[in-house]
Write an enzyme that holds these catalytic residues in place. Structure first.
Site, PDB file in Angstrom:
ATOM      1  N   ALA A 287       0.828  -1.218   0.000  1.00  0.00           N
ATOM      2  CA  ALA A 287       0.000   0.000   0.000  1.00  0.00           C
ATOM      3  C   ALA A 287       0.857   1.261   0.000  1.00  0.00           C
ATOM      4  O   ALA A 287       0.443   2.302  -0.506  1.00  0.00           O
ATOM      5  CB  ALA A 287      -0.925   0.002   1.212  1.00  0.00           C
TER       6      ALA A 287
ATOM      7  N   ASP B 183      16.373  29.058 -34.039  1.00  0.00           N
ATOM      8  CA  ASP B 183      16.840  29.604 -35.311  1.00  0.00           C
ATOM      9  C   ASP B 183      15.931  30.769 -35.692  1.00  0.00           C
ATOM     10  O   ASP B 183      14.756  30.793 -35.320  1.00  0.00           O
ATOM     11  CB  ASP B 183      16.723  28.543 -36.427  1.00  0.00           C
ATOM     12  CG  ASP B 183      17.895  27.579 -36.409  1.00  0.00           C
ATOM     13  OD1 ASP B 183      18.980  27.979 -35.985  1.00  0.00           O
ATOM     14  OD2 ASP B 183      17.706  26.423 -36.827  1.00  0.00           O
TER      15      ASP B 183
ATOM     16  N   ASP C 126      -5.277   3.419  -6.677  1.00  0.00           N
ATOM     17  CA  ASP C 126      -4.384   3.438  -7.846  1.00  0.00           C
ATOM     18  C   ASP C 126      -5.198   3.397  -9.132  1.00  0.00           C
ATOM     19  O   ASP C 126      -4.679   3.646 -10.209  1.00  0.00           O
ATOM     20  CB  ASP C 126      -3.463   2.203  -7.847  1.00  0.00           C
ATOM     21  CG  ASP C 126      -2.200   2.451  -7.046  1.00  0.00           C
ATOM     22  OD1 ASP C 126      -1.988   3.607  -6.636  1.00  0.00           O
ATOM     23  OD2 ASP C 126      -1.445   1.498  -6.828  1.00  0.00           O
TER      24      ASP C 126
END
Length: 809
Positions: free
Chosen positions: A258, A304, A660
């Site tokens: 966990a 550039d 999760d």
């Protein structure tokens, strides 16, 4: 010529075969050495040598050991996806040298033993005499010793599309194309000593780690230490309370699982991949996944000028006529450009002048030409005017044109140029040049002799400029507001560069430096000056790498643009190498991102996307670690109070999967913060001190609320299963409300977060009320009063977050 031949110990007859063989032993073959490629299987296995990946593998083994096959499988899937993506990116990065090798010329025409022969270009050596004709490719780095109207295309190396006139003593670079003329040249350098060889050596060097990779690695080490410490502490605390050894071990391991944010690689991959997709829609193709976030950390963009900040379309914007019709006649006829379907074929300046003269009908057959060269700086064409006379038309550098003129044509009246007239013209030239214009002078004469460029008649001046892109000015302003410095790097004149830079808002309080001045500075002198330089003019592509390396030494995250082969080293060394869509394959292979439209604003859009991605990664990590800290403090707190742990191992793993899962994953795709481009770049850790303080406080609120409710339920003699179910559900509800705290302050709110929260809530109710799931999770049904209490207590996490945001900015 003789000096050059002496320097390379050769002669016009060329080397003998014996001497060539001896020199090959000294200088090596004319080929590029390729660093031995890492075998594919080793590249794949090396992806596992990462702290976070190692930690996740341990977590997967631990989850499997306690019977949680699903969690173990999910973790392993995330690890595998992460390693496959890393492998693909590293494997592709080896292709840059292959692109260079593919450019090598296979055959060369040489003079050896005073005989002209064709040989394999690998066997060329220093001192060989090489014959070049129109259509040939240059087989090594050469020095021209005898040229005849030689024009080369070096765009593969420089990215500049204009042809380059070469004369005796000039260098010719490997793989340049001979556009016209012919030459005899001596080999100066071969193989890895050539310009392309040096580039090949640099682009094979190891790349620096991206900022995100460093930060995630550091985070992995911190989480590893915390997980090990908490496991050991909880194990011994439980043992001291006479909990069974098996139960204690399972609780400790479950807590370890966990404590690790297993969802991090999956969220990283998802967030970065979606970011790549969004950038591709805006014409920014990102090749390396982690580079997406690096853009968000960018502190300096080295851009550039031509084609990126400007339109790369020379345009006539100013004029000074003494005879307009004659000037336009010269513009049209003294010109080798062709316009085909609106596209200029040939020199861009000639093309712009030809477009300007469009619609002028007069035409006289061309019977001769003196081409433009770097010494004369003018071009002359001779046309048949009538049966007796020719008309000579000349254009070129205005100071030289006015010097070649004896007369001036004032709308048909021919006068001798006196000092006053000449001063007026020179003043106008200075005025136009001061406005960053490329000034071209025009003259003519009616001639029946052969002294074509003598005693010319002046007709006027045209001023041309490559105008700034309309979008560039706003994009530069957006960068400045976002705390990003913009530096212009160009091979153009200093005056032109400064005028464009001032117009775009790039050159403000800083200074300008030329390539020559840069060359004269020592490394220490340049290091002190670098942060104040805003414009680099007349810079050679080779110097770009020095610019990048110096700015990185000053702790900058540097984005560098480029398109030629000789830009590849700078693109490789930059934190973010940005290749142009029309650039060479080598530049693209060496870069991290390709601009399909060559537009500066696309870089700025990509930076905004990078910042959004980094915000979402931090958002996920903060949310996930808050959950982990809350669970740890709850378990440690109940152990210290000699109470049974309110979550069993299966519930801990469920917390891990649910948190999760939907809420955490959807935080990775939140919209951009409203102030995303009004704040400085973030170059610190993912978890700053303030963030850690907020996480700890959030965890404390969760732990305190859960323990208090748990104690209350036990104190009113509720059975332990119900008390644990209420505590467990409260902790889940804390997470769901905390996910709302983690939302982005965005104009484009993500509906997926609310769907994720709803899905997690439905899953939680199922494990409380479905008998089969009650058995697995050891839960029991709870009543409406319990739900009201749980919701009221869980809402304190929103109130506490608002208080924290007031206290900790």
């Amino acid at each position: 010529m003789s000096d050059i031949l002496s320097e390379y110990k050769t002669s016009p007859e060329g080397l003998s075969d014996v001497e060539a063989l001896e020199r090959q032993k000294t200088y090596g073959l004319n080929e590029l050495d390729e660093k031995k490629a890492t075998p594919a299987y080793m590249l794949f296995l090396s992806q596992f040598a990462d702290v976070l990946i190692g930690l996740l593998l341990v977590a997967a083994i631990a989850a499997y050991a306690i019977g949680d096959v699903i969690d173990a499988g999910v973790i392993l899937l995330a690890v595998l996806l992460n390693t496959i993506l890393g492998f693909i990116q590293e494997y592709r990065s080896q292709k840059a040298v292959e692109s260079l090798k593919g450019m090598m010329v296979k055959k060369a025409t040489v003079r050896r033993n005073n005989e002209i022969k064709e040989i394999d270009s690998r066997f060329l050596t220093v001192g060989d005499i090489v014959i070049l004709e129109e259509g040939f490719k240059v087989p090594a780095d050469l020095i021209a010793i005898q040229t005849n109207d030689l024009n080369c295309d070096e765009s593969h190396l420089t990215g500049e599309s204009e042809s380059i006139k070469k004369e005796d003593g000039d260098e010719l670079y490997m793989d340049s194309n001979i556009l016209s003329g012919n030459a005899v040249a001596v080999v100066e350098k071969v193989g890895m000593n050539t310009e392309i060889g040096e580039i090949a050596g640099i682009i094979q060097e190891e790349s620096d780690e991206t900022p995100l990779k460093k930060k995630v690695g550091k985070l992995g080490k911190i989480l590893s230490a915390i997980a090990i410490f908490v496991c050991v502490a909880v194990f011994f605390l439980e043992l001291m309370q006479n909990t069974s050894l098996v139960e204690t071990f399972m609780s400790a391991v479950s807590l370890a699982v966990a404590a690790i944010p297993e969802g991090l690689p999956a969220v990283l991959t998802l967030t970065l991949a979606l970011g790549m997709q969004e950038m591709a829609k805006s014409n920014a193709v990102v090749k390396k996944l982690l580079s997406v976030e690096t853009l968000g950390s960018c502190t300096i963009i080295c851009s550039d000028k031509t084609g990126t900040l400007t339109e790369n379309k020379m345009t006539v914007v100013d004029s000074f006529y003494t005879n307009k019709d004659k000037t336009i006649l010269i513009s049209k006829l003294c010109n080798n450009a062709v316009i085909n379907n609106g596209e200029i074929i040939g020199d861009q300046t000639d093309g712009a002048i030809l477009k300007f003269a469009k619609g002028f009908d007069a035409d006289y057959p061309r019977i001769g030409e003196i081409p433009l060269d770097s010494n004369r700086k003018m071009m002359t064409t001779i046309h048949r005017l009538d049966s007796e006379n020719n008309i000579v038309l000349t254009k070129g550098a205005p100071e030289i044109i006015i010097d070649m003129c004896k007369y001036i044509d004032e709308n048909g009246t021919i006068k001798i140029i006196d000092d006053k007239i000449k001063e007026t013209v020179l003043k106008k030239i200075d005025e136009m040049s001061g406005n960053a214009l490329r000034v071209i002078g025009f003259a003519y004469k009616i001639e029946d002799e052969n002294e074509w460029e003598k005693d010319l008649i002046f007709t006027g001046l045209l001023g041309l400029i490559d105008p700034p892109r309309k979008s560039a000015k706003k994009a530069v302003k957006d960068c400045i507001n976002a705390g990003i410095d913009v530096i212009m790097i160009t091979g153009d004149h200093e005056k032109t560069a400064c005028a464009i830079a001032k117009d775009l808002g790039i050159l403000t309080t800083g200074r300008t430096i030329t390539g020559k001045q840069l060359e004269s500075l020592s490394d220490d002198e340049y290091l002190k000056a670098a942060q104040d330089i805003q414009v680099y003019a007349r810079v050679k592509p080779k110097q770009k790498m020095r610019i990048v390396e110096t700015l990185k030494k000053l702790d900058n995250v540097v984005a560098m643009t480029g398109d030629g082969v000789n830009d590849a080293p700078a693109l490789k060394k930059a934190s973010i190498g940005v290749a142009m869509g029309n650039g060479t394959d080598v530049a693209k292979e060496s870069s991290d991102m390709i601009l399909q439209d060559n537009d500066f604003k696309t870089i700025v859009k990509a930076i905004e996307e990078g910042r959004k991605i980094y915000d979402n990664i931090k958002r996920f990590v903060k949310f996930q670690i808050s959950t982990n800290v809350g669970a740890i403090l709850t378990i440690v707190g109940t152990s210290l109070l000699s109470l049974p742990i309110p979550f069993n191992p299966v519930q801990l793993l469920w917390l891990n999967i649910v948190m999760d899962g939907p809420p955490a994953q959807t935080l990775g795709i939140e919209g951009a913060e409203k102030d995303i481009m009004q704040r400085p770049p973030e170059t610190g850790d993912i978890l700053t001190k303030d963030t850690l303080l907020k996480i700890f406080f959030t965890g404390m609120v969760m732990a305190a609320g859960t323990i208090c409710v748990y104690l209350y339920e036990l104190s009113i003699n509720v059975n332990s299963k119900k008390a644990m179910t209420i505590a467990f559900t409260l902790f889940v509800m804390y997470q769901l409300f905390n996910a709302l705290n983690a939302r982005a302050n965005s104009e484009k709110s993500s509906k997926y977060l609310y769907l994720g929260i709803l899905l997690s809530f439905i899953l939680q109710t199922l494990i409380i009320y479905i008998p089969q799931l009650q058995t697995i999770f050891r839960t029991t049904s709870i009543g409406l009063t319990d739900w009201l209490m749980i919701t009221a207590v869980a809402l304190t996490i929103i109130i506490s977050d608002k208080i924290m945001n007031k206290v900790i900015k």
